[in-house]
Design an enzyme around this catalytic site. Structure first.
Site, PDB file in Angstrom:
ATOM      1  N   GLN A 109       0.808  -1.210   0.000  1.00  0.00           N
ATOM      2  CA  GLN A 109       0.000   0.000   0.000  1.00  0.00           C
ATOM      3  C   GLN A 109       0.845   1.264   0.000  1.00  0.00           C
ATOM      4  OE1 GLN A 109      -2.890  -0.233   3.222  1.00  0.00           O
ATOM      5  NE2 GLN A 109      -3.165  -2.414   2.845  1.00  0.00           N
ATOM      6  N   HIS A 176      -1.331   0.224   5.606  1.00  0.00           N
ATOM      7  CA  HIS A 176      -1.947   1.192   6.518  1.00  0.00           C
ATOM      8  C   HIS A 176      -1.036   2.386   6.824  1.00  0.00           C
ATOM      9  CE1 HIS A 176      -5.133  -1.781   8.310  1.00  0.00           C
ATOM     10  NE2 HIS A 176      -5.047  -1.841   6.989  1.00  0.00           N
TER      11      HIS A 176
END
Length: 398
Positions: A109, A176
């Site tokens: 991510q 995250h």
């Protein structure tokens, strides 16, 4: 709710398997390589699309895994691509120029993430942005800024780049990061989101910045008067107990709204208040990916409950509070992109209350939502599935 466990071994197997499909369940990203574009590439010819939507949709440009965008005063756009390119795009989307390539860690991510103009951009030329980077002991999200030199047409560059703030502690893993940016309405402070990095308990930890909303000065220092420093928290912390905060925005009344991904279900829209604990990972209206229960938010539990939540997940990405005149019926409402839900989501905001509004199927993962200078709604498709991430302009029908 929680599944009954038959054995510790089976439970652990299920947990590992659940982590491997977490992206599919929540819409959170996996590592996908992107091709390298040229420094200046024409965008495709804009084209209209049709469908049973309350707005007309026009495709304006294509990008390689775009993440965020913002408008310049002259109508041009800055667009970030996950791999690390910051692009200056013409108002019609037909031409673009790479104004900076940042040394990001783009695994999972990670990558180049948000981009926002400084409140005094017209005079300072400053641009704020976020990205993930590796360092000693792991990886973390970075807040940085530079000055956009537009003095030479066709030679625009982002100069004087400097890192202002880095998350702590650095940890392993590729998820995250969060990294959303919003300036306070008076321009004095910068609010920044730091995700829990899929580590759960740091969101409640006073000694770190993971799983927090931060209030900083424009130079990246802890803002004076932050509410939790006296309790032993890092001095920049504004609120805590967050998971993966992928949208933050102020409304016209000065209320700060935030959205974050829950685990398996439990995606949230929160009204961010100073010093409050939003509960993660102790409470959530979702469950762990292996099916284990998490206590729901409940009155009197000591945690700030979300104003709106979804189960099953919509996988929210991007947040915009609409203030334009093209869609007067939606003025003051929040708009959110949906990743796994492949949707554009409207939340009806009324003062400090909020309720679910519309959820329109867009046929692709929506990463970003922004308002254009003329009041049009602009969205970026994610492009993480190997397709091009299109930039779409939404205008009233008829």
């Amino acid at each position: 709710m929680a599944r009954e466990r038959t054995s510790v071994v089976l439970h652990r197997i299920a947990f590992v398997a659940a982590l491997s499909v977490a992206s599919a369940c929540s819409g959170e990203d996996t590592a996908t390589p992107a091709p390298t574009p040229s420094a200046s590439t024409p965008a495709p010819t804009p084209s209209a699309t049709s469908g049973a939507l309350p707005f007309a949709t026009a495709a304006v440009a294509d990008f390689d895994q775009p993440w965020a965008m913002t408008f310049l005063p002259d109508g041009r756009m800055l667009v970030t691509e996950k791999r690390g390119d910051l692009l200056l795009v013409s108002a019609d989307g037909r031409t673009r120029r790479t104004v900076a390539t940042l040394p990001v860690d783009a695994a999972g991510q990670g990558g180049l993430m948000d981009v926002v103009l400084a409140p005094d951009f017209a005079t300072s030329g400053r641009v704020y942005f976020s990205y993930s980077a590796a360092g000693e002991g792991g990886k973390g999200v970075v807040l940085a800024r530079g000055r956009l030199d537009t003095s030479t047409a066709g030679g625009e560059r982002l100069q004087s780049i400097e890192a202002l703030w880095r998350a702590s502690p650095l940890v392993d893993g590729n998820g995250h990061y969060s990294g959303r940016i919003a300036f306070s309405p008076d321009g004095r402070y910068l609010f920044f989101t730091a995700g829990d990095r899929q580590k759960f308990t740091p969101a409640q930890d006073k000694g770190g910045t993971l799983g927090k909303v931060l209030r900083l000065t424009p130079d990246g220092q802890p803002a004076p008067g932050n509410p939790l420093a006296a309790q032993g928290f890092k001095p920049e912390v504004w609120s805590y107990g967050h998971r993966n905060l992928l949208g933050i925005a102020f409304d016209a009344q000065g209320n700060l709204w935030e959205q974050e991904m829950g685990p398996k279900g439990g995606d949230e829209v929160n009204l961010i208040l100073p010093g409050r604990n939003y509960g993660w990972p102790n409470v959530s209206n979702g469950s762990h990916y292996d099916g284990r229960d998490i206590p729901d938010h409940a009155a009197g539990d000591g945690y700030e409950a979300p104003k709106v939540w979804w189960n099953p997940a919509i996988s929210p990405a991007g947040l915009m509070i609409y203030s334009g005149n093209l869609f007067p019926q939606w003025k003051g409402d929040a708009f959110i992109g949906g990743l796994s839900s492949q949707s554009l989501v409207r939340v009806d905001v009324n003062g400090t209350s909020a309720t679910k509004g519309d959820q329109w199927s867009m046929g692709a993962r929506i990463r970003e939502v922004e308002q254009g200078p003329d009041g049009a709604i602009w969205v970026l498709e994610d492009g993480a599935d190997g397709s091009q991430g299109r930039l779409l302009k939404l205008t009233p029908r008829g």
